[in-house]
Structure formats: C-alpha cells, structure tokens
Design a protein around this motif. Structure first.
Motif, PDB file in Angstrom:
ATOM      1  N   UNK A   1       0.956  -1.219  -0.024  1.00  0.00           N
ATOM      2  CA  UNK A   1       0.008  -0.097  -0.015  1.00  0.00           C
ATOM      3  C   UNK A   1       0.747   1.329   0.050  1.00  0.00           C
ATOM      4  N   UNK A   2       1.070   1.812  -1.239  1.00  0.00           N
ATOM      5  CA  UNK A   2       1.875   3.069  -1.333  1.00  0.00           C
ATOM      6  C   UNK A   2       0.866   4.419  -1.919  1.00  0.00           C
ATOM      7  N   UNK A   3      -0.234   4.034  -1.624  1.00  0.00           N
ATOM      8  CA  UNK A   3      -1.092   5.152  -1.982  1.00  0.00           C
ATOM      9  C   UNK A   3      -1.625   5.255  -3.594  1.00  0.00           C
ATOM     10  N   UNK A   4      -1.079   4.247  -4.450  1.00  0.00           N
ATOM     11  CA  UNK A   4      -1.284   4.423  -5.894  1.00  0.00           C
ATOM     12  C   UNK A   4      -1.927   3.220  -6.361  1.00  0.00           C
ATOM     13  N   UNK A   5      -2.416   2.603  -5.537  1.00  0.00           N
ATOM     14  CA  UNK A   5      -2.655   1.048  -6.126  1.00  0.00           C
ATOM     15  C   UNK A   5      -4.381   0.910  -6.200  1.00  0.00           C
ATOM     16  N   UNK A   6      -4.532  -0.318  -6.951  1.00  0.00           N
ATOM     17  CA  UNK A   6      -6.268  -0.729  -7.128  1.00  0.00           C
ATOM     18  C   UNK A   6      -6.206  -1.857  -6.023  1.00  0.00           C
TER      19      UNK A   6
END
Length: 165
Positions: free
Chosen positions: A7-12
């Motif tokens: 979870x790095x803030x740019x995921x689906x």
C-alpha cells in the motif's frame, strides 16, 4: 502462505484484495518496508504515473525492501502500474528508473502511428506456457504504455495493439 499487498497510495488495492479473497486466501495491506520480509508473496498493484510511483516507493524505502524480498526468493507479482514498476525503466514523462527486477523498459503507445490512446478495450491473450493455458482469453485493458522485456523468454502472455506486447 502469507500474502502482502503493498500500500503506497497509488494502487487498485480493493480490487486486488477482493480477487485474493475470491480465491479463499487472506492478504494484508502493508506500507511499512520493514514488514515485507515477513511475507511469502508480495503484490505490487498500481494506478497512475510510473515516475510518481517510483518516487513514493523510494521515499518510503519500499523499493529497497521489494528488491531485497525478490533477491531472497520471495514471489513478487505486479498488477497494472505495479507490473511496469518491476522493469528497469520507463519513458513516461521522461526517463525514470524502475525496480529493475525485470530487465527491459516500459514504452509509450503514442510513438506508434494511428493508435487511439489510451488503449481501452478487450484483447485476446495467448501463452506458450502449458501451465497457464487455462488463463488465455479476453482481458480488458486501459493503458497508454506497454512492457518490453529484454529477454522475450520472460513473456508469459502476449496480445497486440499496434505492436505485440
């Protein structure tokens, strides 16, 4: 088997998490680089721009943790932008280095004449690997870039949109 979704803030993330649950498996969402080593499978999802995603991974030291996990024999699975990040580099918004777990580059479709960008639609996929024959079929694509590995033996599935990828 412990499954970790980065979870790095740019995921689906929700889509990936739901897919894992539909297989009867459990996964954890983790953004702490020090925790990656505790997992057998690391899933790197992603939606957005390659360069920004790499900046975030580097800032959170997730890049180092993912590379170390791969070197330690952990399985790394990239979805969408996450798969692109596994490559050596991308030409999205200029040149950017990737995680270099797969030697090759991420290239734009817009260098190919008369292609509608982004590529959106269903494409038939094929594989030469008998283990994955059951996964051949139509898949929905939404992207403006494609992955080109240096070693074509690393390609598991192929499809085409102005170029084979």
């Amino acid at each position: 088997m412990k499954i970790h979704i980065v979870d790095y803030g740019m995921g689906n993330i929700k889509s990936v998490s739901n897919a894992i649950e539909s297989l009867g498996k459990h996964s954890d969402l983790i953004s702490d680089a020090s925790k990656i080593k505790d997992y057998d499978i690391i899933i790197l999802p992603g939606v957005g721009a390659f360069k920004r995603a790499m900046e975030i991974l580097i800032d959170k030291k997730l890049d180092i943790a993912i590379i170390k996990a791969a070197n330690d024999g952990k399985r790394i699975i990239g979805f969408c932008l996450g798969m692109q990040l596994l490559f050596s580099s991308s030409k999205e918004f200029g040149y950017s280095k990737g995680l270099n777990l797969i030697s090759g580059e991420v290239l734009p479709f817009y260098n190919i004449i008369r292609l509608r960008i982004p590529h959106m639609g269903w494409n038939e996929t094929s594989t030469t690997n008998n283990l994955f024959k059951n996964f051949e079929g139509n898949y929905y694509f939404v992207h403006s870039f494609y992955c080109k590995p240096a070693d074509e033996n690393q390609i598991l599935f192929k499809t085409s949109y102005g170029v084979n990828f």
